[in-house]
Structure formats: C-alpha cells, structure tokens
Write a protein that holds these residues in place. Sequence first.
Motif, PDB file in Angstrom:
ATOM      1  N   TRP A 191      62.191 -73.301  93.819  1.00 31.00           N
ATOM      2  CA  TRP A 191      61.016 -72.628  94.378  1.00 31.00           C
ATOM      3  C   TRP A 191      59.738 -73.117  93.704  1.00 31.00           C
ATOM      4  CZ3 TRP A 191      62.622 -66.740  94.515  1.00 31.00           C
ATOM      5  CH2 TRP A 191      63.585 -66.543  95.514  1.00 31.00           C
ATOM      6  N   LEU A 192      59.782 -73.275  92.395  1.00 28.15           N
ATOM      7  CA  LEU A 192      58.606 -73.743  91.650  1.00 28.15           C
ATOM      8  C   LEU A 192      58.232 -75.156  92.082  1.00 28.15           C
ATOM      9  CD1 LEU A 192      56.529 -73.464  89.333  1.00 28.15           C
ATOM     10  CD2 LEU A 192      58.296 -74.344  87.814  1.00 28.15           C
ATOM     11  N   ILE A 193      59.194 -76.057  92.120  1.00 31.85           N
ATOM     12  CA  ILE A 193      58.923 -77.444  92.517  1.00 31.85           C
ATOM     13  C   ILE A 193      58.407 -77.497  93.955  1.00 31.85           C
ATOM     14  CG2 ILE A 193      60.034 -79.662  93.040  1.00 31.85           C
ATOM     15  CD1 ILE A 193      61.864 -79.026  90.566  1.00 31.85           C
ATOM     16  N   SER A 194      59.012 -76.719  94.838  1.00 34.07           N
ATOM     17  CA  SER A 194      58.575 -76.694  96.239  1.00 34.07           C
ATOM     18  C   SER A 194      57.146 -76.177  96.358  1.00 34.07           C
ATOM     19  CB  SER A 194      59.511 -75.810  97.071  1.00 34.07           C
ATOM     20  OG  SER A 194      60.814 -76.329  97.052  1.00 34.07           O
ATOM     21  N   THR A 195      56.832 -75.154  95.586  1.00 33.41           N
ATOM     22  CA  THR A 195      55.488 -74.564  95.626  1.00 33.41           C
ATOM     23  C   THR A 195      54.442 -75.563  95.150  1.00 33.41           C
ATOM     24  OG1 THR A 195      56.381 -72.350  95.287  1.00 33.41           O
ATOM     25  CG2 THR A 195      54.052 -72.675  94.759  1.00 33.41           C
ATOM     26  N   VAL A 196      54.683 -76.190  94.008  1.00 33.17           N
ATOM     27  CA  VAL A 196      53.727 -77.157  93.466  1.00 33.17           C
ATOM     28  C   VAL A 196      53.601 -78.356  94.408  1.00 33.17           C
ATOM     29  CG1 VAL A 196      53.256 -78.721  91.541  1.00 33.17           C
ATOM     30  CG2 VAL A 196      54.036 -76.379  91.087  1.00 33.17           C
ATOM     31  N   ALA A 197      54.718 -78.847  94.921  1.00 34.45           N
ATOM     32  CA  ALA A 197      54.678 -79.978  95.853  1.00 34.45           C
ATOM     33  C   ALA A 197      53.888 -79.613  97.107  1.00 34.45           C
ATOM     34  CB  ALA A 197      56.095 -80.410  96.222  1.00 34.45           C
ATOM     35  N   PHE A 198      54.126 -78.416  97.630  1.00 34.66           N
ATOM     36  CA  PHE A 198      53.386 -77.978  98.820  1.00 34.66           C
ATOM     37  C   PHE A 198      51.900 -77.879  98.523  1.00 34.66           C
ATOM     38  CE2 PHE A 198      51.375 -74.705 101.363  1.00 34.66           C
ATOM     39  CZ  PHE A 198      51.649 -75.160 102.641  1.00 34.66           C
ATOM     40  N   GLU A 199      51.541 -77.269  97.400  1.00 31.21           N
ATOM     41  CA  GLU A 199      50.137 -77.096  97.033  1.00 31.21           C
ATOM     42  C   GLU A 199      49.418 -78.446  96.966  1.00 31.21           C
ATOM     43  OE1 GLU A 199      47.963 -74.431  96.161  1.00 31.21           O
ATOM     44  OE2 GLU A 199      49.476 -73.278  97.246  1.00 31.21           O
ATOM     45  N   PHE A 200      50.044 -79.405  96.273  1.00 33.65           N
ATOM     46  CA  PHE A 200      49.404 -80.706  96.141  1.00 33.65           C
ATOM     47  C   PHE A 200      49.384 -81.468  97.457  1.00 33.65           C
ATOM     48  CE2 PHE A 200      49.706 -79.887  91.655  1.00 33.65           C
ATOM     49  CZ  PHE A 200      48.582 -80.524  91.142  1.00 33.65           C
ATOM     50  N   ALA A 201      50.477 -81.469  98.192  1.00 34.65           N
ATOM     51  CA  ALA A 201      50.531 -82.195  99.471  1.00 34.65           C
ATOM     52  C   ALA A 201      49.516 -81.619 100.460  1.00 34.65           C
ATOM     53  CB  ALA A 201      51.941 -82.136 100.049  1.00 34.65           C
ATOM     54  N   GLU A 235      41.152 -82.499  99.533  1.00 36.95           N
ATOM     55  CA  GLU A 235      40.753 -81.962  98.231  1.00 36.95           C
ATOM     56  C   GLU A 235      40.912 -83.048  97.172  1.00 36.95           C
ATOM     57  OE1 GLU A 235      39.711 -78.871  97.153  1.00 36.95           O
ATOM     58  OE2 GLU A 235      39.635 -78.092  99.189  1.00 36.95           O
ATOM     59  N   ALA A 236      40.005 -83.034  96.214  1.00 35.78           N
ATOM     60  CA  ALA A 236      40.106 -83.967  95.091  1.00 35.78           C
ATOM     61  C   ALA A 236      41.211 -83.493  94.152  1.00 35.78           C
ATOM     62  CB  ALA A 236      38.779 -84.026  94.347  1.00 35.78           C
ATOM     63  N   LEU A 237      41.896 -84.443  93.533  1.00 37.92           N
ATOM     64  CA  LEU A 237      42.964 -84.110  92.598  1.00 37.92           C
ATOM     65  C   LEU A 237      42.436 -83.212  91.477  1.00 37.92           C
ATOM     66  CD1 LEU A 237      45.909 -84.461  91.829  1.00 37.92           C
ATOM     67  CD2 LEU A 237      45.263 -86.549  90.609  1.00 37.92           C
ATOM     68  N   ARG A 238      41.237 -83.475  91.027  1.00 36.03           N
ATOM     69  CA  ARG A 238      40.616 -82.657  89.975  1.00 36.03           C
ATOM     70  C   ARG A 238      40.511 -81.196  90.406  1.00 36.03           C
ATOM     71  NH1 ARG A 238      36.925 -84.571  85.932  1.00 36.03           N
ATOM     72  NH2 ARG A 238      35.978 -82.807  84.875  1.00 36.03           N
ATOM     73  N   ALA A 239      40.114 -80.953  91.634  1.00 32.85           N
ATOM     74  CA  ALA A 239      39.996 -79.592  92.149  1.00 32.85           C
ATOM     75  C   ALA A 239      41.364 -78.919  92.239  1.00 32.85           C
ATOM     76  CB  ALA A 239      39.316 -79.594  93.516  1.00 32.85           C
ATOM     77  N   LEU A 240      42.367 -79.682  92.637  1.00 28.88           N
ATOM     78  CA  LEU A 240      43.721 -79.130  92.719  1.00 28.88           C
ATOM     79  C   LEU A 240      44.245 -78.763  91.335  1.00 28.88           C
ATOM     80  CD1 LEU A 240      45.253 -81.559  95.361  1.00 28.88           C
ATOM     81  CD2 LEU A 240      44.597 -79.173  95.708  1.00 28.88           C
ATOM     82  N   LEU A 241      43.984 -79.602  90.350  1.00 31.88           N
ATOM     83  CA  LEU A 241      44.444 -79.338  88.996  1.00 31.88           C
ATOM     84  C   LEU A 241      43.730 -78.146  88.365  1.00 31.88           C
ATOM     85  CD1 LEU A 241      44.785 -82.987  87.670  1.00 31.88           C
ATOM     86  CD2 LEU A 241      46.637 -81.371  88.163  1.00 31.88           C
ATOM     87  N   GLU A 242      42.511 -77.871  88.801  1.00 35.86           N
ATOM     88  CA  GLU A 242      41.756 -76.732  88.269  1.00 35.86           C
ATOM     89  C   GLU A 242      42.459 -75.408  88.558  1.00 35.86           C
ATOM     90  OE1 GLU A 242      37.478 -75.103  89.287  1.00 35.86           O
ATOM     91  OE2 GLU A 242      37.360 -77.007  88.183  1.00 35.86           O
ATOM     92  N   ALA A 243      43.246 -75.361  89.612  1.00 37.92           N
ATOM     93  CA  ALA A 243      43.991 -74.133  89.945  1.00 37.92           C
ATOM     94  C   ALA A 243      45.038 -73.813  88.887  1.00 37.92           C
ATOM     95  CB  ALA A 243      44.661 -74.279  91.304  1.00 37.92           C
TER      96      ALA A 243
END
Length: 133
Positions: free
Chosen positions: A78-88, A95-103
Amino acid sequence: MSISVALKALLTWLLILIMAVLNGGLREVVFNPVLGTTTSLVLSGILLSAVILILAYWMLPWMSPQGSNTYLYIGGAWLISTVAFEFAFGLWQGEALRALLEAYTFKDGNIWPIVLAVTLFAPWIGAKMRHYI
C-alpha cells in the motif's frame, strides 16, 4: 502472500485511493475556506489516517491474510503504491519534482509522512485489534 490476498489487498488500496481523493476534495472545498491551509492539512491528514485504519480493520477478514509478516507486506505494498501513484500523477500533471518532494516534509501543517506511516502499519494494527496476531 497468495495471489488472492494480493488482489484483495490491491482492491482495498483502490478503495483507500478513492477515499483519499474524496478527502482531498473535502479539504479543498470545505476545510480550507473555513479553517485555513495549515489547520486543514492537519485535519485532513488525521481524517485520512483514521479512514485508512478503519478500512484496514474492516477489510482484513475479507482479505484473509495468513501470518504476521503478511500484514506488513500488505502495508508495504500500500505504501509503495501510494508513493508511486502520488509521483506518477503529480508528474503527469506537470508538477515539479521539488514540489512533489515538499509533500514529504512537515511544512505548514502537512502531516503526509505520518499518513504514509499509518498506511504502512494499518493492516498490522488492524490485525492486532482483531487479535489475529
């Protein structure tokens, strides 16, 4: 972990995903205008964590995993799926990678890292509450 358990865990994660999207909508439409961004992020994170815990507890008998490690495997998936979904999804939206990492910081009331920890341990916590382990 059997194919059946894995498929049921995936379907449960999809339900969590739907609830997370609804939670985000509730935060943006209702909580933010009334409470402000910082309070809304905290409230939304707590609400989503509670929903994940409730769904894990409620769905465990249906998933019927075997063995205490299986609960952590499900949470890890679930954790891997959630992070993968969020980034994809974020990158797909431009969205910029920097903005995604700020979350993944605790900036301005964001408790997303806690929600991810709850996601990881929710099946195990649910199993403990049900006295499965």
